[in-house]
Design a protein around this motif. Sequence first.
Motif, short mmCIF file in Angstrom:
data_model
loop_
_atom_site.label_atom_id
_atom_site.label_comp_id
_atom_site.label_asym_id
_atom_site.label_seq_id
_atom_site.Cartn_x
_atom_site.Cartn_y
_atom_site.Cartn_z
N ASP A 1 -9.80 -3.24 0.33
CA ASP A 1 -10.18 -4.49 -0.32
C ASP A 1 -9.33 -5.63 -0.38
OD1 ASP A 1 -11.38 -6.36 -1.68
OD2 ASP A 1 -12.88 -5.04 -2.50
N ILE B 1 -11.10 0.30 -11.33
CA ILE B 1 -10.62 0.50 -9.87
C ILE B 1 -9.18 1.36 -10.13
CG2 ILE B 1 -9.51 -0.78 -8.17
CD1 ILE B 1 -11.46 -3.19 -8.77
N SER B 2 -9.07 2.15 -9.40
CA SER B 2 -7.87 2.86 -9.36
C SER B 2 -7.64 3.57 -8.06
CB SER B 2 -7.84 3.98 -10.30
OG SER B 2 -6.92 4.96 -10.39
N PRO B 3 -6.70 2.85 -7.07
CA PRO B 3 -6.59 3.38 -5.61
C PRO B 3 -5.97 4.69 -5.80
CG PRO B 3 -5.87 1.13 -6.06
CD PRO B 3 -6.19 1.53 -7.33
N GLN C 1 0.02 2.28 -8.00
CA GLN C 1 -1.76 1.89 -7.71
C GLN C 1 -1.39 1.49 -6.40
OE1 GLN C 1 -4.16 2.94 -8.50
NE2 GLN C 1 -4.15 3.44 -10.92
N GLU D 1 -5.16 -0.20 -14.62
CA GLU D 1 -6.42 -0.01 -14.04
C GLU D 1 -7.43 -1.17 -14.68
OE1 GLU D 1 -4.80 2.78 -15.43
OE2 GLU D 1 -4.23 3.37 -13.46
N GLN E 1 -4.50 3.84 2.39
CA GLN E 1 -5.81 3.86 2.91
C GLN E 1 -5.89 3.00 4.35
OE1 GLN E 1 -8.66 1.98 0.35
NE2 GLN E 1 -7.98 3.44 -1.40
N VAL F 1 -8.91 -6.62 -4.09
CA VAL F 1 -8.12 -5.46 -4.93
C VAL F 1 -6.54 -5.62 -4.71
CG1 VAL F 1 -7.80 -2.94 -5.37
CG2 VAL F 1 -10.14 -4.03 -5.09
N GLY G 1 -0.96 3.59 -3.53
CA GLY G 1 -2.19 4.49 -3.34
C GLY G 1 -3.22 3.88 -2.41
N LEU G 2 -3.25 2.44 -2.62
CA LEU G 2 -4.11 1.66 -1.85
C LEU G 2 -3.79 1.49 -0.49
CD1 LEU G 2 -6.58 -0.55 -2.22
CD2 LEU G 2 -5.19 -2.28 -2.52
N PRO H 1 -13.84 -0.95 -5.58
CA PRO H 1 -14.77 -1.67 -6.07
C PRO H 1 -16.42 -1.13 -5.89
CG PRO H 1 -13.20 -2.88 -5.14
CD PRO H 1 -12.78 -1.68 -4.97
#
Lengths: 396, 199
Positions: A179, B111-113, A166, B149, A173, A182, A169-170, B119
């Motif tokens: 964010d 939330i799951s990138p 995850q 998540e 970006q 997050v 994945g963030l 968000p």
Amino acid sequence: MWLEYIHLRQFRNYSDLQLVCDPHKNLFIGENAAGKTNILESIYYLSHGRSQRTRLDRELIGWEQPFATIKLQAQSHRHGGQVVLEAQLTLTPQNTLKTVFKYNGQPVRSRSDVVGKIPTVTFFLNDLQMLRGAPEDRRNALDSALVQYDPAHFKRMSAYQKVRQQKSGLLKQPPQSIDPMVFDSLNQQLSITGAVLIQARLDYLRQVHPMAAQAYARLSQCRDQLEMQYVSSIPLSDVLDMAQIQDFLYQAIQARQADEYRRGQVLVGPHRDDVQFFLDGKDASHFGSQGQQRSIVLAMKLAEIQLLKQQLQDETPVLLLDDVMAELDPSRQQMLLEHLDPGMQVFLTTTHLDNSLKLFLEGSGSVRVFEVAKGTVKETEIICKGAPDVAIASAQ
Amino acid sequence: MIYTKPLARLIEEFQKLPGIGPKSAQRLAFHILKRSEAEVQGFSAALIDAKERIGTCSQCFNLSCEDPCELCANPSRDHMLMCVVPEPRDLFALERTGEYKGIYHVLEGLISPIEGVGPQDLRITELVNRLTAPTTIQEVILALPPSVEGDTTSLYLSKVIKPTGVRLTRIAFGLPVGGDIEYADALTLTRAMSGRIAI
């Protein structure tokens, strides 16, 4: 613990292979690319819940086949008799892979439920290069050994892995659209799941270290002291508790935040850690000779067996030796074979029989020799004069 | 194709539904053909009617024909207690218990990138607005699953909700009621242990 029967269908290059195994020694002899390693891989797969060669389970399915199955039948005192493990890998019409694992005929919820049921110690060719290889090789070796010692480690790894996925994945970006809250939430989770992983590894190393040092002293017949150290992004000492590891990890992650944004990668965490080996205080991967490095790997494997045996209430794990014998010089070969528990079941592959291997086969305990060629396996009686009770069974 | 055109189309449509493979789609299509025309008319009318009339509540984002929905408009519900759920189906699961008397807020996801859900794709701004505007709400209960998540979303929500001063709780995790301890997996047991309560 010993395997009595292996059944592979459409697995790698075997369309239908049924093997009755010897409780002691099983030798697979054949040319390169004949399929010797595939047999060990099938055992490894059910023992570890994954292949040692690929992350993609679909590669295990035979060429252009819709499915593959592996079935192992073993005898174990610990489980009070027979243990049957099965894996069924099926390609759906949508070309996704469906995997079903069964334990004694009953489907289990996840593959983690079969991990460690047939405990194995593996010694593969690339293990020998472990000290010179990348940190990843040493980490994988540590985690694989740990999974056999404590099968719950499999879930620890996948819990951490999910968070890491995850987070990557963030980080894929563009930095301005990440964010920060997050990001921080994922860092918090990464430090929780990561701390559990680090602590398990530290505990394991603490246990295996004295055994490996002892085995090394026996193997090298010298006074070089074998030391090992877990190398992490966080400062480590013996007195860390879980909450402290978690805090340190969280701080270490935060400290590299700018780098992580820039490079778009998860840079801090147990997936980056390493194990270092020292001989008399000197880093063995740089200053050790090739022979010393091999002895260290050998010592680690012997310690792994010893520790696992202790954990399994004196039941021996199954030993898988893939092509390593040819790579060891005769004295180390002999030391490995001498230190093996006589009651332990061994599966070994080789391209040719050399003298020390012959000596080993002729030693105590029964033997089966299988000739492997292009997806077929035939039991043979070759060159094993004097071996007691070589059973002849047709094992196509 | 062996099917006549309208039948092939019907099977194709069924196959687009979640959990329906080619075999089930075929079975459903044959079943439709066996039923009377009136029944099929009723079925198709129900589909259109549901799609046309059901929208989301502008307050809690539950599925509803009314706005605000029956739950938000009901004065006998406890308007001091709010439960946050990922999807309407989770809301219905909680309603089936009959125990919870508060109101809800549906996030419409987690939330799951990896899946590109951040968000801003969820009803989080709306949630914070409901808590910062003059409000009756005194406690927010997060009913989110114990997955990566769910955990990420919970941690995120704790960061945005804490400044509002509203009491924030998360539902407990542990053993299924009526289950056996020996059959529980290690992770569940670990969480159940750390979430133990004094009796």
